[in-house]
Design a protein around this motif. Structure first.
Motif, PDB file in Angstrom:
ATOM      1  N   TYR A 136       4.982  10.113   1.261  1.00 22.60           N
ATOM      2  CA  TYR A 136       5.795   8.922   0.978  1.00 22.60           C
ATOM      3  C   TYR A 136       5.176   7.678   1.627  1.00 22.60           C
ATOM      4  N   TYR A 137       4.697   7.810   2.852  1.00 24.30           N
ATOM      5  CA  TYR A 137       4.056   6.680   3.517  1.00 24.30           C
ATOM      6  C   TYR A 137       2.809   6.221   2.767  1.00 24.30           C
ATOM      7  N   ARG A 138       2.103   7.167   2.152  1.00 22.33           N
ATOM      8  CA  ARG A 138       0.853   6.830   1.461  1.00 22.33           C
ATOM      9  C   ARG A 138       1.091   5.864   0.299  1.00 22.33           C
ATOM     10  N   PHE A 139       2.294   5.851  -0.243  1.00 21.88           N
ATOM     11  CA  PHE A 139       2.612   4.887  -1.297  1.00 21.88           C
ATOM     12  C   PHE A 139       2.593   3.459  -0.760  1.00 21.88           C
ATOM     13  N   HIS A 140       2.701   3.309   0.546  1.00 22.17           N
ATOM     14  CA  HIS A 140       2.792   1.990   1.163  1.00 22.17           C
ATOM     15  C   HIS A 140       1.561   1.665   2.001  1.00 22.17           C
ATOM     16  N   TRP A 141       0.472   2.391   1.770  1.00 19.72           N
ATOM     17  CA  TRP A 141      -0.731   2.215   2.587  1.00 19.72           C
ATOM     18  C   TRP A 141      -1.586   1.105   1.985  1.00 19.72           C
ATOM     19  N   ALA A 142      -1.706  -0.030   2.690  1.00 18.62           N
ATOM     20  CA  ALA A 142      -2.530  -1.142   2.208  1.00 18.62           C
ATOM     21  C   ALA A 142      -3.997  -0.729   2.158  1.00 18.62           C
ATOM     22  N   TYR A 143      -4.766  -1.422   1.341  1.00 15.65           N
ATOM     23  CA  TYR A 143      -6.171  -1.065   1.171  1.00 15.65           C
ATOM     24  C   TYR A 143      -6.984  -2.306   0.851  1.00 15.65           C
ATOM     25  N   TYR A 144      -8.299  -2.165   0.988  1.00 15.08           N
ATOM     26  CA  TYR A 144      -9.222  -3.247   0.655  1.00 15.08           C
ATOM     27  C   TYR A 144      -9.826  -2.984  -0.718  1.00 15.08           C
ATOM     28  N   ASP A 145      -9.813  -4.001  -1.571  1.00 18.68           N
ATOM     29  CA  ASP A 145     -10.375  -3.836  -2.905  1.00 18.68           C
ATOM     30  C   ASP A 145     -11.888  -4.067  -2.875  1.00 18.68           C
ATOM     31  N   ASP A 146     -12.493  -4.101  -4.054  1.00 18.00           N
ATOM     32  CA  ASP A 146     -13.944  -4.240  -4.153  1.00 18.00           C
ATOM     33  C   ASP A 146     -14.450  -5.572  -3.609  1.00 18.00           C
ATOM     34  N   ARG A 147     -13.560  -6.562  -3.546  1.00 17.72           N
ATOM     35  CA  ARG A 147     -13.959  -7.880  -3.042  1.00 17.72           C
ATOM     36  C   ARG A 147     -13.738  -8.009  -1.543  1.00 17.72           C
ATOM     37  N   GLY A 148     -13.238  -6.931  -0.914  1.00  8.42           N
ATOM     38  CA  GLY A 148     -12.973  -6.973   0.516  1.00  8.42           C
ATOM     39  C   GLY A 148     -11.643  -7.607   0.869  1.00  8.42           C
ATOM     40  N   LEU A 149     -10.758  -7.799  -0.124  1.00  6.09           N
ATOM     41  CA  LEU A 149      -9.449  -8.390   0.126  1.00  6.09           C
ATOM     42  C   LEU A 149      -8.444  -7.297   0.454  1.00  6.09           C
ATOM     43  N   LEU A 150      -7.588  -7.558   1.427  1.00  9.74           N
ATOM     44  CA  LEU A 150      -6.562  -6.606   1.826  1.00  9.74           C
ATOM     45  C   LEU A 150      -5.393  -6.705   0.857  1.00  9.74           C
ATOM     46  N   ILE A 151      -5.131  -5.633   0.120  1.00 13.84           N
ATOM     47  CA  ILE A 151      -4.054  -5.593  -0.858  1.00 13.84           C
ATOM     48  C   ILE A 151      -2.818  -5.003  -0.195  1.00 13.84           C
ATOM     49  N   THR A 152      -1.718  -5.771  -0.154  1.00  9.87           N
ATOM     50  CA  THR A 152      -0.525  -5.346   0.562  1.00  9.87           C
ATOM     51  C   THR A 152       0.714  -5.238  -0.321  1.00  9.87           C
ATOM     52  N   HIS A 153       0.603  -5.579  -1.596  1.00 13.37           N
ATOM     53  CA  HIS A 153       1.802  -5.488  -2.442  1.00 13.37           C
ATOM     54  C   HIS A 153       2.130  -4.022  -2.704  1.00 13.37           C
ATOM     55  N   PRO A 154       3.393  -3.596  -2.524  1.00 14.76           N
ATOM     56  CA  PRO A 154       3.749  -2.171  -2.676  1.00 14.76           C
ATOM     57  C   PRO A 154       3.482  -1.606  -4.058  1.00 14.76           C
ATOM     58  N   VAL A 155       3.583  -2.413  -5.095  1.00 21.84           N
ATOM     59  CA  VAL A 155       3.283  -1.913  -6.442  1.00 21.84           C
ATOM     60  C   VAL A 155       1.803  -1.552  -6.540  1.00 21.84           C
ATOM     61  N   ALA A 156       0.929  -2.398  -6.006  1.00 27.46           N
ATOM     62  CA  ALA A 156      -0.511  -2.138  -6.060  1.00 27.46           C
ATOM     63  C   ALA A 156      -0.876  -0.913  -5.226  1.00 27.46           C
ATOM     64  N   THR A 157      -0.295  -0.795  -4.021  1.00 25.18           N
ATOM     65  CA  THR A 157      -0.620   0.352  -3.170  1.00 25.18           C
ATOM     66  C   THR A 157      -0.106   1.650  -3.772  1.00 25.18           C
ATOM     67  N   ALA A 158       1.076   1.607  -4.385  1.00 31.14           N
ATOM     68  CA  ALA A 158       1.633   2.819  -5.003  1.00 31.14           C
ATOM     69  C   ALA A 158       0.799   3.243  -6.208  1.00 31.14           C
ATOM     70  N   LYS A 159       0.389   2.296  -7.034  1.00 32.18           N
ATOM     71  CA  LYS A 159      -0.435   2.617  -8.205  1.00 32.18           C
ATOM     72  C   LYS A 159      -1.758   3.246  -7.784  1.00 32.18           C
ATOM     73  N   ARG A 160      -2.364   2.690  -6.766  1.00 29.18           N
ATOM     74  CA  ARG A 160      -3.654   3.213  -6.309  1.00 29.18           C
ATOM     75  C   ARG A 160      -3.501   4.648  -5.802  1.00 29.18           C
ATOM     76  N   TYR A 161      -2.451   4.909  -5.061  1.00 25.68           N
ATOM     77  CA  TYR A 161      -2.253   6.258  -4.523  1.00 25.68           C
ATOM     78  C   TYR A 161      -1.966   7.256  -5.641  1.00 25.68           C
ATOM     79  N   MET A 162      -1.181   6.831  -6.633  1.00 29.36           N
ATOM     80  CA  MET A 162      -0.882   7.717  -7.761  1.00 29.36           C
ATOM     81  C   MET A 162      -2.149   8.097  -8.523  1.00 29.36           C
ATOM     82  N   LYS A 163      -3.090   7.156  -8.632  1.00 29.88           N
ATOM     83  CA  LYS A 163      -4.314   7.404  -9.387  1.00 29.88           C
ATOM     84  C   LYS A 163      -5.335   8.231  -8.604  1.00 29.88           C
ATOM     85  N   ASN A 164      -5.173   8.304  -7.299  1.00 31.75           N
ATOM     86  CA  ASN A 164      -6.180   8.964  -6.476  1.00 31.75           C
ATOM     87  C   ASN A 164      -5.739  10.343  -5.998  1.00 31.75           C
ATOM     88  N   THR A 165      -5.122  10.443  -4.856  1.00 29.17           N
ATOM     89  CA  THR A 165      -4.911  11.752  -4.218  1.00 29.17           C
ATOM     90  C   THR A 165      -3.462  12.207  -4.199  1.00 29.17           C
TER      91      THR A 165
END
Length: 283
Positions: free
Chosen positions: A218-247
Motif C-alpha cells: 500500500y505504501y508503494r502506491f505513494h512512493w515518489a520517484y524521479y523521472d527520466d528528466r531527473g524531476l521528483l514526481i510526487t503526485h499520488p496518481v502518477a506514483t500509483a500508476k508507475r507502481y501498477m505498471k512495474n512491480t
C-alpha cells in the motif's frame, strides 16, 4: 534568457552550497549573459516541475530591428566594458543583499502541481503532504484524478493525501525494515517447512509479517520517484500508476498466503491428506 511560466527555482550562491533566493512564475533569469554575452554569473536550480519560456538571442535580434533606438542603446552598453563590470557588480551586490536580507522564499510563492512550499536545501523531507488547495492550484492538482476512468477514480479515493520522498529519513528506515522482514520470512519459511511446520505460533508470526508486507504494498502506491528528466514526481496518481505498471503484481503475489490457497485446493482432491497446524485433520 528564460522566463518562468510555472513552477519554482532556487538561485544558488557562488559556491552552490545554499539558495540565496527563490523565483517563480513571472520571474526570469539569464538576462545579463543574454544581453551582453560572457559567462553566466549565477546558477539556477529547479525545485519543482518547471515550465519556462526560452528567448534565443537570434529571435531577440530580429525583434530589435523594429526598435532601432533600443538596439543602439544595447550596442553602446556592449561596447562600454567598464559600465558592464559596474552593472554586474551591482547585480552581485543585490544578490548578496537578498541573501542576507529578506529574500522571497518558496513559501511566498503560489503552490502548484502539489509541491510543498519548502526549499530543497537543508534537511530532506520524509513525505509530501497535500494541503487544501484553492483556485487554480486546486484545478492543477485535481486534473490527473479527473482524467481517470470511473473504476480508477473510485480506487483513487483510497490513496493517502501524501507521497513518500525516497531520500527522507522515514523512507530509508522503512527500506531497512523491508529488507529485514524479507530475510526473516525467508528463514522462517525454510525453518517451518523443514522442522516445525505444524507450529501454530510460527504460522502466526509469518502471517503478521505477511500483513506488514501488504502494508508495504500500500505504501508503494505513494512512493515518489524521479523521472527520466531527473524531476521528483510526487503526485499520488502518477506514483500509483508507475507502481501498477512495474512491480505491483509481483509484490502482491509474494504477500499472499500461498499455503492457505494450496490447503483449500489440495483438500478438494485429498481430504485425508492435509492437516492443519496443531495436528488437526482437514475434516
Amino acid at each position: 534568457m528564460y522566463l518562468i511560466q510555472k513552477g519554482r527555482c532556487e538561485v544558488l550562491s557562488k559556491d552552490s552550497t545554499k539558495a540565496t533566493a527563490t523565483i517563480g512564475p513571472g520571474d526570469f533569469f539569464g538576462e545579463f549573459s543574454f544581453m551582453f554575452g560572457g559567462e553566466r554569473s549565477t546558477t539556477v536550480q529547479a525545485v519543482s516541475h518547471v515550465d519556462v519560456l526560452m528567448l534565443q538571442h537570434a529571435d531577440f535580434d530580429e525583434v530589435l530591428k523594429d526598435f532601432p533606438l533600443i538596439k543602439n542603446q544595447i550596442k553602446e552598453i556592449e561596447e562600454n566594458k567598464t559600465f558592464q563590470k559596474e552593472l554586474q557588480h551591482v547585480v552581485s551586490e543585490d544578490e548578496l543583499a537578498t541573501a542576507g536580507g529578506n529574500p522571497k522564499t518558496i513559501a511566498d510563492l503560489p503552490n502548484d502541481e502539489g509541491h510543498d512550499n519548502q526549499p530543497t536545501s537543508g534537511k530532506k523531507k520524509s513525505a509530501k503532504f497535500f494541503k487544501q488547495l484553492e483556485g487554480q492550484e486546486k484545478e492543477i492538482h485535481d486534473v490527473p484524478f479527473e482524467q481517470l476512468g470511473c473504476f480508477s477514480r473510485f480506487m483513487s479515493k483510497f490513496l493517502l493525501k501524501m507521497t513518500i520522498i525516497p531520500e527522507g529519513f522515514n523512507a530509508q528506515v522503512w527500506e531497512v525494515c523491508r529488507v529485514m522482514i524479507a530475510l526473516m520470512l525467508a528463514i522462517l519459511y525454510l525453518f517451518q517447512a523443514a522442522f516445525v511446520h505444524m507450529s501454530p505460533y510460527l504460522w502466526a508470526i509469518c502471517y503478521v509479517l505477511d500483513f506488514v508486507c501488504l502494508v508495504d504494498v500500500y505504501y508503494r502506491f505513494h512512493w515518489a520517484y524521479y523521472d527520466d528528466r531527473g524531476l521528483l514526481i510526487t503526485h499520488p496518481v502518477a506514483t500509483a500508476k508507475r507502481y501498477m505498471k512495474n512491480t505491483f503484481i509481483v509484490d502482491l503475489i509474494a504477500c499472499l498466503p500461498i499455503e492457505i490457497i494450496a490447503y483449500f485446493a489440495i483438500r478438494a482432491w485429498s481430504p485425508t491428506g492435509i492437516q492443519l497446524p496443531g495436528g488437526k485433520s482437514a475434516y
